[in-house]
Structures are given as structure tokens and as C-alpha cells.
Design a protein around this motif. Sequence first.
Motif, PDB file in Angstrom:
ATOM      1  N   GLN A  60      -7.207   0.640   1.963  1.00  0.00           N
ATOM      2  CA  GLN A  60      -7.372   0.308   3.382  1.00  0.00           C
ATOM      3  C   GLN A  60      -8.815   0.508   3.825  1.00  0.00           C
ATOM      4  O   GLN A  60      -9.524   1.362   3.279  1.00  0.00           O
ATOM      5  CB  GLN A  60      -6.445   1.174   4.251  1.00  0.00           C
ATOM      6  N   LYS A  61      -9.221  -0.253   4.833  1.00  0.00           N
ATOM      7  CA  LYS A  61     -10.597  -0.183   5.324  1.00  0.00           C
ATOM      8  C   LYS A  61     -10.745   0.667   6.581  1.00  0.00           C
ATOM      9  O   LYS A  61     -11.831   1.153   6.874  1.00  0.00           O
ATOM     10  CB  LYS A  61     -11.122  -1.598   5.603  1.00  0.00           C
ATOM     11  N   ARG A 102      -5.461   3.936   6.715  1.00  0.00           N
ATOM     12  CA  ARG A 102      -5.442   4.929   5.646  1.00  0.00           C
ATOM     13  C   ARG A 102      -4.480   6.069   5.954  1.00  0.00           C
ATOM     14  O   ARG A 102      -3.718   6.497   5.082  1.00  0.00           O
ATOM     15  CB  ARG A 102      -6.860   5.469   5.428  1.00  0.00           C
ATOM     16  N   LEU A 156     -10.064  12.088   4.782  1.00  0.00           N
ATOM     17  CA  LEU A 156     -10.250  10.714   5.242  1.00  0.00           C
ATOM     18  C   LEU A 156     -11.049  10.655   6.542  1.00  0.00           C
ATOM     19  O   LEU A 156     -11.889   9.775   6.729  1.00  0.00           O
ATOM     20  CB  LEU A 156      -8.888  10.036   5.439  1.00  0.00           C
ATOM     21  N   SER A 162     -14.583   8.862   7.073  1.00  0.00           N
ATOM     22  CA  SER A 162     -14.765   7.872   8.135  1.00  0.00           C
ATOM     23  C   SER A 162     -15.987   8.202   8.991  1.00  0.00           C
ATOM     24  O   SER A 162     -16.737   7.308   9.393  1.00  0.00           O
ATOM     25  CB  SER A 162     -13.510   7.806   9.008  1.00  0.00           C
ATOM     26  N   CYS A 182       0.827  -1.221   0.000  1.00  0.00           N
ATOM     27  CA  CYS A 182       0.000   0.000   0.000  1.00  0.00           C
ATOM     28  C   CYS A 182       0.858   1.267   0.000  1.00  0.00           C
ATOM     29  O   CYS A 182       0.615   2.199  -0.781  1.00  0.00           O
ATOM     30  CB  CYS A 182      -0.930   0.006   1.210  1.00  0.00           C
ATOM     31  N   TRP A 239      -6.586  10.599  -1.198  1.00  0.00           N
ATOM     32  CA  TRP A 239      -7.786  10.222  -0.429  1.00  0.00           C
ATOM     33  C   TRP A 239      -8.484   9.030  -1.075  1.00  0.00           C
ATOM     34  O   TRP A 239      -8.812   8.045  -0.408  1.00  0.00           O
ATOM     35  CB  TRP A 239      -8.727  11.428  -0.358  1.00  0.00           C
ATOM     36  N   ALA A 292      -6.323   5.871  -0.804  1.00  0.00           N
ATOM     37  CA  ALA A 292      -6.325   5.302   0.555  1.00  0.00           C
ATOM     38  C   ALA A 292      -7.615   4.546   0.840  1.00  0.00           C
ATOM     39  O   ALA A 292      -7.601   3.484   1.483  1.00  0.00           O
ATOM     40  CB  ALA A 292      -6.131   6.412   1.588  1.00  0.00           C
ATOM     41  N   ILE A 293      -8.738   5.072   0.366  1.00  0.00           N
ATOM     42  CA  ILE A 293     -10.029   4.404   0.567  1.00  0.00           C
ATOM     43  C   ILE A 293     -10.057   3.051  -0.141  1.00  0.00           C
ATOM     44  O   ILE A 293     -10.584   2.064   0.381  1.00  0.00           O
ATOM     45  CB  ILE A 293     -11.182   5.301   0.068  1.00  0.00           C
TER      46      ILE A 293
END
Length: 202
Positions: free
Chosen positions: A124-125, A130, A174, A178, A82, A117, A120-121
Motif C-alpha cells: 500500500q502507498k 497500510r 508505519l 510515513s 492485500c 511493516w 504493508a509498505i
Amino acid sequence: MEGAIFYWVFWGVWIYLTFILEKQNPYRLKLAIIVLIAIILSNVQFAVGKFDIQASGLFMLGCCYLFINQEKRAALIYFFICTFTVSIAYVTFHLFEIFDPIWIIFKKEWMMGIMLWYLAILLQKTLKGRLLIIFAGAMQGEILYAFTLNKFQFQYLIGTFSYLDVCSLTAVLLTGWSVLENAGSILQTQFHYFEKGKQKSS
């Protein structure tokens, strides 16, 4: 003005961690210290060989490595993939900016922030994951970009305020995402609870 987004976001986070967040939170003190040290080091620079580095970015990279190192071995491999993906995207954006700047249609920090952004989404969860891949991957991208420019005898300050601004903006995006994700799950839970109560009463 470069650094404005970084200072606004980091000071806001520090105030929240210090005065608003519950004192029982296990991450409160660690994060408050990390944020404060990052602010203090934001104007500190030093040289390593041919490269000039801003201390705040390198400090953030070290902190990310420490948090990532606490993950399980399988997760470590995925985190490496990642962060490497984010690094390549970060460097590619900068190189495109040099060779074809006309496609920068609005403020560079916002374009990079939105790109990171979204990346990252996809990768990663969790919010923690993220944020880690963004700060670590972008800083690794800074180092790789500096190495690339050095081959053409160009000097580049690693971990500049531009990097800090982009990461701070991405972190805000992020965090907002979230909040929306969690708000949806809370509303869904409340809706199901309401439906069950309605069925029982009938």
C-alpha cells in the motif's frame, strides 16, 4: 508483559486525538471513539462454537471492514488481496514458530512487527491503507491460525494481547515511516522553491 505495547500506543493515540489534534479534523472523533472502545474491550472474551475470541480484535476487524467498504470496487479487490497476503504471512510466521522456533532470534513481536511493516509498505502507498491491511489481515490470520490449531485439538484465543501488541508496534513503525516520507517531500518542495527564488534573484 503482553499488552504493554498495545496500551501505551493506544492510550497515546487517544490522548493525541482528544487533546492535541485539531477539532476541525473530520476523522478525529471517529478515531478517538474507535481507539477508546478497543481499549475497553481488550479484556472482554467470548466463545463462538469451539473458539474463544477477544472482543477488541474482532472490533478492530469490523472497523477495518467498514473503512475498506467505503473504497471503490477496484480498490476493494486489491484490499482483499492485500489483507489475504498479510493473513498468510501472519499464519506462516506462527507455524514456523511452532515447527522451528530456533529461528526466532529476538523478541517475536518485534520480528513480526518488522515483517508486517515491510509487507504493508510494499502493498500500500498510503498510511490509511497500510494500517487497514495490517489490522484486518493480522486478525484474519489469527482466525485462520485458530482453525489450523483446532484440527490438531489445540485451543487458541483469537485476538490475544500478542496480536494487539504486534499490530500496535507495526502501526508505530508505519506512522514513523510515513512521517519520514512526508518530511522528504516537504524538504524537496522547499528546496525547489529556494532554487527558483535564487534563479529569479540572479
